[in-house]
Motif scaffolding. Structure first.
Motif, short mmCIF file in Angstrom:
data_model
loop_
_atom_site.label_atom_id
_atom_site.label_comp_id
_atom_site.label_asym_id
_atom_site.label_seq_id
_atom_site.Cartn_x
_atom_site.Cartn_y
_atom_site.Cartn_z
N ARG A 92 8.50 19.78 44.61
CA ARG A 92 7.59 18.89 45.23
C ARG A 92 6.47 19.92 45.61
N THR A 93 5.33 19.21 46.06
CA THR A 93 4.49 19.58 46.87
C THR A 93 4.43 19.05 48.33
N VAL A 94 4.21 20.05 49.49
CA VAL A 94 3.99 19.61 50.73
C VAL A 94 2.58 19.75 51.00
N PRO A 95 1.79 18.65 51.02
CA PRO A 95 0.52 18.81 51.17
C PRO A 95 -0.04 19.02 52.58
N MET A 96 -1.13 19.63 52.53
CA MET A 96 -1.89 19.92 53.93
C MET A 96 -2.51 18.80 54.38
N LEU A 97 -2.79 17.74 53.82
CA LEU A 97 -3.29 16.56 54.25
C LEU A 97 -2.20 15.32 53.84
N PRO A 98 -2.42 14.26 54.72
CA PRO A 98 -1.76 13.22 54.46
C PRO A 98 -2.03 12.43 52.95
N GLU A 99 -0.95 11.67 52.61
CA GLU A 99 -0.96 11.12 51.34
C GLU A 99 -2.60 10.11 51.26
N ILE A 105 -9.34 17.32 34.49
CA ILE A 105 -8.31 17.89 33.64
C ILE A 105 -7.04 18.68 34.60
N ASP A 106 -6.08 18.20 34.64
CA ASP A 106 -4.91 18.67 35.61
C ASP A 106 -3.50 18.65 34.89
N PRO A 107 -2.68 19.30 35.58
CA PRO A 107 -1.22 19.41 35.13
C PRO A 107 -0.80 17.99 34.99
N ALA A 108 0.23 17.71 34.04
CA ALA A 108 0.66 16.27 33.85
C ALA A 108 1.23 15.78 34.97
N ASP A 109 1.99 16.51 36.09
CA ASP A 109 2.73 16.06 37.10
C ASP A 109 1.71 15.92 38.45
N THR A 136 -4.58 15.48 30.86
CA THR A 136 -3.51 16.26 31.25
C THR A 136 -4.08 17.64 30.44
N TYR A 137 -3.65 18.87 30.81
CA TYR A 137 -4.21 19.94 30.10
C TYR A 137 -3.65 19.87 28.61
N ASP A 138 -2.61 19.15 28.36
CA ASP A 138 -2.00 19.20 26.86
C ASP A 138 -3.00 18.54 26.18
N GLU A 139 -3.51 17.32 26.86
CA GLU A 139 -4.27 16.14 26.01
C GLU A 139 -5.73 16.94 25.69
N ALA A 140 -6.21 17.45 26.87
CA ALA A 140 -7.55 18.16 26.75
C ALA A 140 -7.40 19.30 25.73
#
Length: 760
Positions: A332-339, A275-279, A386-390
């Motif tokens: 945007r997200t700048v990740p700690m780990l590569p994609e 269960i996570d945000p839509a984006d 997504t949170y909304d779906e749950a």
């Protein structure tokens, strides 16, 4: 003849001795209060001769001391010990746009203020030697920088301004008081007027008005969304792309799971979902649930097994260690780990077999944990919610896995209720989000709402974090040599905790005094009573106009959470043991926790804590830096959103009060701007720190934190991320009636109130 000469010689020696004694007295007087200025008359009197002859001799001594560089003449007839002979301190410069600075010195209660005339071309972040030259009326120290020990090697972001002959960079940061001159050669890459660039200062010669810099990178045209977001990351010394060798190493990591099936507990047949945000693009946690034969529930909290793929001392590990956290900007997200890791190998995508490190609990119907298990697993997610779906499934009972979701929600509600009964504090300030077009332009503002689906995930993540910390900190202690009372002596094993100290009593007192003006009382000062009182207050202000302001101040009253190997518990969550185990894709401390937990499960001894403590400090620092960059990106979008609204009027509340102005947060968007004190039309206002207010000299009108006001948008400065408001009226709390601010003619007697220090 010889007798006469002897007499003269004796007299000369006597005078010389007197002069020497007088000089020693004067020098000792200067040294007793190094920052204090002395007059000729004071020095002559103190050294035993405040007559005409004594003052003449004192002046001779002072002239000699000045020539030797021991004493300085400050103005006509005033003297002080030379800065070269004053006690000095080492510290780091915190500079302001005005050119003034504060030097932060370890061990001193107060930072040392340095006037722009005495900074010796020091810049923000430089390590310097500073001497205290006087005490201000408040008693705070004022100093002079006497030596630059180490230049900060940080780069700055700014906009190029050029003409036919010269090129300068106007620095965005308000920590640099001057433009940077750029020497150009025929070999340089093309540089356009208005380009946003990264610049490094290479020198600042004595007598030169501006430092000289070199262009490190051209980011792109000012105003372009990618350019501005990259500029914010660079300003906070955060990377926005991975080095090629890191990407190459990550892309080379195998996804073959063949050797893992027999080594791990298999959850592939158990109902599991995320269960996570839509984006969201990376799914680093999943929940599994099944009913056991004894009627209890088995709930698994499954976390991506990042440390299976990221090996110690690898280039990917080194990069993750340095970054310490993912960075979440407004767009945007700048990740700690590569994609390859964050969005593929370690992302718990549906219908894919994934490796996890899991915390599995046997829980009864009242949400009591009866048993626990920690270890490596393999899972297969059945559904990505997504949170909304749950939330829709929880509310209606319709959709995929309704029984499982509703059971988890019921358990989460009970765990949450118990947590608050034990003293946890609930802060739920509205979080503004922007609707952006494809180019990143803000089209609207909305507010993120916490619902049951969000809280469901929150409670089970908190449970896993708490139980892992308890397992290591409480139940797995290391024995050391010796006994006490016939029993072995034990000590805590090295571990990484997420800790949060109790609030300082003086901050609580100021907070309780402030909320009195809204009719709220806060009597508790320590222990669980504080958390219970805080929760009662948060419930009372829910939905009221003052909710956002009071909840913001309440958060500021609390201490800041951080990482440490020394456990002091987590006050805000009311947990005696707490860690971060559930997000290794985006937090390096979670990777450390995974490795330590695996080490202890395998029977390993407690390692030395120095490395882990240093990494805790680094991770805490990077977390703060990432949060500041996120706020800067939000501020940029707020200013950009208001560009089309210059001249329009809005209602808001005073959210901050300083000696240079009042900050106003708008009702509808929570966007914040500043009204300069000098621009308030009806009076001349002065800062009243004790009352969180500014007060008019002539009419005594007080504008205080929380007051309702009407403003007009005066200016939106994108480069500096600043919004300037104009105060047009005050609003009555009870009736909502607006009282216009009427301009009056200023008088000469009220024009000196404005301080030049710590101006934005």
């Amino acid at each position: 003849m010889s007798k006469k000469v002897t007499k003269r010689s004796s007299k000369g020696v006597s005078n010389a001795n007197k002069r020497k004694d007088r000089g020693a007295i004067i020098l000792e007087l200067f040294r007793s209060a190094p920052e204090k200025k002395r007059t000729l008359k004071q020095l002559a009197a103190a050294s035993g001769g405040n007559d005409r002859e004594g003052r003449f001799r004192t002046r001779e001594i002072l002239d000699s001391m000045i020539a030797e560089g021991v004493v300085q003449e400050i103005g006509e007839g005033k003297f002080r010990l030379s800065t070269a002979h004053l006690p000095t301190f080492e510290g780091v410069v915190d500079m302001f746009h005005s050119g003034a600075a504060y030097v932060k010195v370890d061990g001193l209660d107060k930072d040392i203020f340095v006037d722009p005339r005495h900074t010796a071309h020091a810049l923000n972040g430089d390590r310097v030697r500073v001497s205290i030259i006087r005490r201000q009326r408040s008693g705070d120290p004022e100093g002079e920088i006497v030596e630059i020990l180490e230049r900060s090697n940080r780069c700055y972001v700014g906009m190029v301004t050029k003409d036919r002959r010269y090129t300068f960079v106007q620095v965005d940061s308000r920590k640099i008081p001057t433009d940077i001159f750029i020497r150009r050669t025929s070999d340089d890459a093309p540089l356009n007027d208005g380009d946003k660039v990264v610049v490094r200062i290479v020198e600042w010669a004595e007598g030169s008005k501006s430092p000289v810099g070199e262009i490190v990178e051209v980011l792109g045209p000012t105003g372009d969304n990618d350019t501005e977001m990259h500029a914010i990351l660079t300003e906070y010394d955060l990377p926005y792309r991975f080095p090629e060798e890191v990407e190459t190493a990550a892309n080379g990591i195998s996804d073959d799971l063949t050797g893992e099936y027999g080594r791990r507990r298999d959850f592939r047949s158990v109902t599991t979902f995320t269960i996570d945000p839509a984006d969201a693009k990376d799914f680093d946690d999943a929940l599994s649930i099944r009913r056991l034969e004894d009627g209890n529930w088995e709930v698994g909290v499954h976390i991506a097994d990042v440390t299976h793929y990221v090996l110690p001392e690898s280039v990917v590990e080194t990069e993750a260690k340095e970054r310490a956290t993912s960075v979440y900007l407004v767009d945007r997200t700048v990740p700690m780990l590569p994609e390859r890791l964050s969005n593929e190998l370690c992302s718990l995508r549906p219908d894919e077999e994934k490796l996890c490190f899991s915390a599995v609990f046997r829980i009864d119907g009242e949400a009591h944990v009866l048993d626990e298990w920690f270890g490596r697993t393999i899972i297969r997610s059945d559904r990505r919610f997504t949170y909304d779906e749950a939330q829709k499934v929880i509310e209606t009972g319709l959709g995929d896995f309704p029984d499982e979701l509703r059971t988890l929600n019921t358990l989460a509600v009970k765990m949450r209720r118990e947590r608050f009964r034990n003293g946890a504090i609930s802060f739920e300030r509205e979080e503004a989000k922007f609707v952006l077009d494809e180019k990143g332009k803000p089209l609207g503002v909305y507010f993120k709402e916490m619902k049951e689906a969000n809280r469901l995930i929150e409670e089970f993540m908190l449970l896993a974090n708490r139980k892992v910390a308890e397992f290591i900190g409480r139940r797995n202690r290391a024995e050391r040599p010796g006994t006490k009372g016939g029993k072995p002596i034990t000590e805590p094993r090295t571990f990484v905790y997420r800790v949060h100290d109790k609030p300082a009593p003086d901050k609580l007192l100021k907070f309780s005094e402030f909320i009195l003006r809204f009719g709220y009382q806060f009597k508790a000062q320590r222990g669980k009573a504080v958390s219970k009182e805080m929760n009662r207050l948060m419930a009372r202000i829910k939905g009221r106009s003052e909710e956002n302001l009071i909840s913001t101040l309440a958060v500021r009253t609390m201490a800041k959470a951080y990482y440490s190997t020394d456990n002091i518990g987590h006050y805000g969550l009311a947990f005696p043991y707490y860690t971060h185990f559930t997000s290794p894709i985006r937090r390096y401390p979670d990777m450390m926790v995974h490795r330590l937990l695996a080490h202890y499960l395998a029977g390993g001894a407690s390692p030395e804590k120095d490395f882990y403590e240093k990494m805790c400090e680094h991770s805490s620092e990077m977390e703060v830096r990432a949060a500041e960059a996120e706020r800067a990106s939000i501020k940029y979008k707020m200013v950009e959103f208001m560009l089309d609204r210059i001249g329009q009027e809005f209602n808001g509340s005073i959210s901050g009060v300083t000696e240079w102005g009042i900050y106003v947060e708008l009702d509808d968007t929570h966007i914040e701007g500043m009204v300069s004190l000098r621009d308030i039309a009806d009076d001349f206002y002065e800062y009243d720190e004790d009352n969180y207010a500014v007060r008019g000299h002539r009419h005594g009108r007080m504008l205080t934190l929380g007051d309702r006001v009407r403003i007009r948008v005066k200016n939106a400065d994108l480069r500096r991320k600043l919004l300037d408001f104009e105060l047009t009226g005050t609003i009555d709390f009870a009736t909502g009636r607006i009282f216009p601010i009427e301009a009056e003619e200023p008088t000469p007697t009220t024009s000196r109130h404005f301080s030049t220090r710590r101006r934005r």
